[in-house]
Design an enzyme around this catalytic site. Structure first.
Site, PDB file in Angstrom:
ATOM      1  N   TYR A 186       0.855  -1.195   0.000  1.00 18.16           N
ATOM      2  CA  TYR A 186       0.000   0.000   0.000  1.00 18.16           C
ATOM      3  C   TYR A 186       0.882   1.232   0.000  1.00 18.16           C
ATOM      4  O   TYR A 186       1.861   1.291   0.757  1.00 18.16           O
ATOM      5  CB  TYR A 186      -0.936   0.025   1.224  1.00 18.16           C
ATOM      6  CG  TYR A 186      -2.353  -0.292   0.842  1.00 18.16           C
ATOM      7  CD1 TYR A 186      -3.016   0.489  -0.102  1.00 18.16           C
ATOM      8  CD2 TYR A 186      -3.036  -1.369   1.395  1.00 18.16           C
ATOM      9  CE1 TYR A 186      -4.316   0.202  -0.485  1.00 18.16           C
ATOM     10  CE2 TYR A 186      -4.341  -1.672   1.019  1.00 18.16           C
ATOM     11  CZ  TYR A 186      -4.976  -0.868   0.075  1.00 18.16           C
ATOM     12  OH  TYR A 186      -6.248  -1.153  -0.303  1.00 18.16           O
ATOM     13  N   GLU A 221      -0.473   4.872  -0.600  1.00 24.46           N
ATOM     14  CA  GLU A 221      -1.193   6.122  -0.847  1.00 24.46           C
ATOM     15  C   GLU A 221      -0.255   7.305  -0.700  1.00 24.46           C
ATOM     16  O   GLU A 221       0.558   7.347   0.242  1.00 24.46           O
ATOM     17  CB  GLU A 221      -2.354   6.305   0.144  1.00 24.46           C
ATOM     18  CG  GLU A 221      -3.639   5.689  -0.336  1.00 24.46           C
ATOM     19  CD  GLU A 221      -3.913   4.385   0.349  1.00 24.46           C
ATOM     20  OE1 GLU A 221      -2.927   3.677   0.677  1.00 24.46           O
ATOM     21  OE2 GLU A 221      -5.102   4.085   0.569  1.00 24.46           O
ATOM     22  N   ASP A 265      -7.046  13.597 -24.814  1.00 23.75           N
ATOM     23  CA  ASP A 265      -7.071  12.191 -24.412  1.00 23.75           C
ATOM     24  C   ASP A 265      -6.389  11.416 -25.537  1.00 23.75           C
ATOM     25  O   ASP A 265      -6.989  11.171 -26.584  1.00 23.75           O
ATOM     26  CB  ASP A 265      -8.528  11.751 -24.231  1.00 23.75           C
ATOM     27  CG  ASP A 265      -8.655  10.271 -23.883  1.00 23.75           C
ATOM     28  OD1 ASP A 265      -7.647   9.533 -24.024  1.00 23.75           O
ATOM     29  OD2 ASP A 265      -9.753   9.847 -23.479  1.00 23.75           O
ATOM     30  N   THR A 313      -4.111   6.055 -21.761  1.00 24.75           N
ATOM     31  CA  THR A 313      -3.938   4.718 -21.213  1.00 24.75           C
ATOM     32  C   THR A 313      -2.519   4.283 -21.579  1.00 24.75           C
ATOM     33  O   THR A 313      -1.871   4.891 -22.424  1.00 24.75           O
ATOM     34  CB  THR A 313      -4.952   3.716 -21.821  1.00 24.75           C
ATOM     35  OG1 THR A 313      -4.897   3.812 -23.240  1.00 24.75           O
ATOM     36  CG2 THR A 313      -6.360   3.980 -21.340  1.00 24.75           C
ATOM     37  N   LYS A 349      -2.362   0.523 -24.949  1.00 22.39           N
ATOM     38  CA  LYS A 349      -2.765   0.415 -26.353  1.00 22.39           C
ATOM     39  C   LYS A 349      -1.497   0.493 -27.225  1.00 22.39           C
ATOM     40  O   LYS A 349      -0.676  -0.406 -27.163  1.00 22.39           O
ATOM     41  CB  LYS A 349      -3.794   1.495 -26.685  1.00 22.39           C
ATOM     42  CG  LYS A 349      -5.091   1.338 -25.860  1.00 22.39           C
ATOM     43  CD  LYS A 349      -6.153   2.321 -26.268  1.00 22.39           C
ATOM     44  CE  LYS A 349      -7.459   2.087 -25.536  1.00 22.39           C
ATOM     45  NZ  LYS A 349      -7.652   2.937 -24.366  1.00 22.39           N
ATOM     46  N   ARG A 358      -2.097  -2.697 -18.540  1.00 25.46           N
ATOM     47  CA  ARG A 358      -3.403  -2.043 -18.491  1.00 25.46           C
ATOM     48  C   ARG A 358      -3.376  -0.970 -17.406  1.00 25.46           C
ATOM     49  O   ARG A 358      -3.183  -1.274 -16.223  1.00 25.46           O
ATOM     50  CB  ARG A 358      -4.433  -3.122 -18.144  1.00 25.46           C
ATOM     51  CG  ARG A 358      -5.851  -2.829 -18.468  1.00 25.46           C
ATOM     52  CD  ARG A 358      -6.598  -4.121 -18.701  1.00 25.46           C
ATOM     53  NE  ARG A 358      -6.243  -4.605 -20.021  1.00 25.46           N
ATOM     54  CZ  ARG A 358      -6.780  -4.174 -21.162  1.00 25.46           C
ATOM     55  NH1 ARG A 358      -7.725  -3.266 -21.139  1.00 25.46           N
ATOM     56  NH2 ARG A 358      -6.396  -4.658 -22.308  1.00 25.46           N
TER      57      ARG A 358
HETATM   58  N1  DSN Z   1     -12.233   0.464 -25.032  1.00 26.94           N
HETATM   59  C1  DSN Z   1     -11.301   1.370 -25.661  1.00 26.94           C
HETATM   60  C2  DSN Z   1     -11.334   1.249 -27.144  1.00 26.94           C
HETATM   61  O1  DSN Z   1     -11.529   0.166 -27.625  1.00 26.94           O
HETATM   62  O2  DSN Z   1     -11.130   2.228 -27.826  1.00 26.94           O
HETATM   63  C3  DSN Z   1     -11.520   2.763 -25.237  1.00 26.94           C
HETATM   64  O3  DSN Z   1     -11.653   2.818 -23.870  1.00 26.94           O
END
Ligand code: DSN
Length: 415
Positions: free
Chosen positions: A54, A56, A200, A226, A229, A235
């Protein structure tokens, strides 16, 4: 005394399901634009004892003891992310994309404030103001659109809407938009109306980190992404911002939105950022783009309507209705031949989001396997044959076998 066993020895039920998923990933073609395969090193970092901790707070200022090593790991992730994106300030703790966006809104807005984002069936994301999402429920989202003829964002129209609506924040960066984004023009419009700029870049972060797309981080007030990707990490997510907003963002993430960070994931983020700083990553991203452009050209040649007529990034959105089926039906047909894709709305889609007109194809995962233009051309013909002959079971079986053979010839690096 605790007796730690291997997963396979301890829990066969879960292991069997995991192994089946490993087989699926090994033998099938991943063309969902938001998915990728992490390296062995990233996978290993996720499965470490850092999950036991932990922590925080932030490096040097934690609410629990025993955080010396955790601080080191988080600082490595932060420094590497700063370098990748030329960021003033980075918070690597957001657990995933939507929570990261929630923290951004929480930092800059009050409930009811007006936000300008891309219309959702034009390529935006749920967390950019969809009425069923917290963003649409808490904030007053108004929308700009892509141009009906070009399928691209028309900055003159964005300016018109911004001048009329006077939003407190403008959001750019999308989930199903294949073109370069004019960050500087967005910033100029935002300055004209006194709005914050929020990008974003969840989908394109890898392309931006590799210098293969324009970078909003030095221009915009705040940027979320994120990490799993095109960035090819675990993730999770992170937020980057100008130094003047650092405290606001950090407070919004913790204690505003989240409790303890996921330290094992942050270690994996550090490893992935280290990989993205290597020259090989730039080569990988260049190939991702070449593969997407090749796929787009092939689909156009075969008579499909590719939204905006092409791509500048890793994805394309294709209208399937000209072939007499919906995006959902096309997704199911391609599933039958071992090609995973995701249904997608097309701009001004007459059909609902659950059964939209389009399919979104992406090349990040198949490029990680090493597939190049020649393979993409074959894949495009398989996609077309499967769609055209979707009632012919034997042909679908044959394509599935061809897909499998190609996948086996291009193993996933971490399996
Ligand atoms: N689920 C993602 C996508 O496929 O673009 C976006 O959050």
């Amino acid at each position: 005394m605790l007796n730690y066993k291997n997963l396979a020895d301890q829990d066969e039920e879960v292991m069997v399901a995991i192994k089946r998923e490993m087989t699926r990933q090994t033998e099938e073609m991943e063309m969902i634009a938001s998915e990728n395969y992490v390296s062995k090193a990233v996978l290993e970092a996720m499965g470490t004892v850092l999950t036991n901790k932990y922590s925080e707070g932030y490096p040097g200022h934690r609410y629990y003891g025993g955080n010396t090593c955790i601080d080191e790991v988080e600082n490595i992730a932060i420094e590497r992310a700063k370098k990748l994106f030329s960021a003033d300030h980075v918070n690597v703790q957001p657990l995933s994309g939507s929570p990261a966006n929630a923290a951004v809104y929480f930092a800059f807005l009050k409930p009811g404030d007006k936000v300008l984002g891309l219309k959702l069936d034009h390529g935006g994301h749920l967390s950019h103001g969809h009425p069923v999402n917290f963003s649409g429920i808490l904030y007053n989202f108004v929308q700009y659109e892509v141009d009906e003829t070009t399928g691209k964002i028309d900055m003159k129209k964005v300016r018109e809407v911004a001048l009329r609506e006077k939003p407190k924040m403008i959001v750019a960066g999308y989930s199903a938009y294949s073109r370069e984004i004019e960050w500087m023009k967005f910033k100029e419009i935002a300055d004209e109306v006194g709005a914050y700029t929020f990008a974003d870049i969840a989908h394109t972060a890898g392309l931006i980190a590799a210098g293969e797309m324009d970078n909003p981080v030095p221009i915009f007030d705040v940027v979320s992404t994120t990490t799993h990707k095109t960035l090819r990490g675990p993730r999770g997510a992170m937020i980057m911002c100008k130094e003047q907003y650092a405290k606001l963002i950090d407070k919004a993430v913790f204690p505003g939105m989240q409790g303890g960070p996921h330290d094992h994931i942050n270690a994996a983020k550090a490893v992935a950022f280290g990989e993205a700083l290597q020259p090989e990553f730039k080569e990988y991203i260049k190939q991702v783009k070449k593969n997407a452009a090749t796929l787009s050209d092939e689909m156009v040649k075969m008579g499909y309507r590719v939204i905006s007529g092409g791509t500048d990034n890793h994805l394309i959105v294709v209208d399937m209705t000209s072939k007499g089926l919906s995006g959902k039906e096309a997704e199911a047909v391609l599933d039958r031949v071992g090609i995973s894709v995701s249904r997608s709305t097309v701009p001004n889609d007459p059909n609902p989001p659950l059964n939209p007109s389009g399919v979104r194809f992406g090349t990040p995962a198949i490029t990680t396997r090493g597939m190049k233009e020649d393979e993409i051309k074959k894949i495009a013909t398989w996609i077309n044959s499967a769609i055209d002959h979707r009632e012919e079971i034997e042909l679908l079986e044959k394509i599935k076998e061809d897909v499998k053979l190609m996948c086996l010839a291009f193993p996933i690096p971490s399996i």
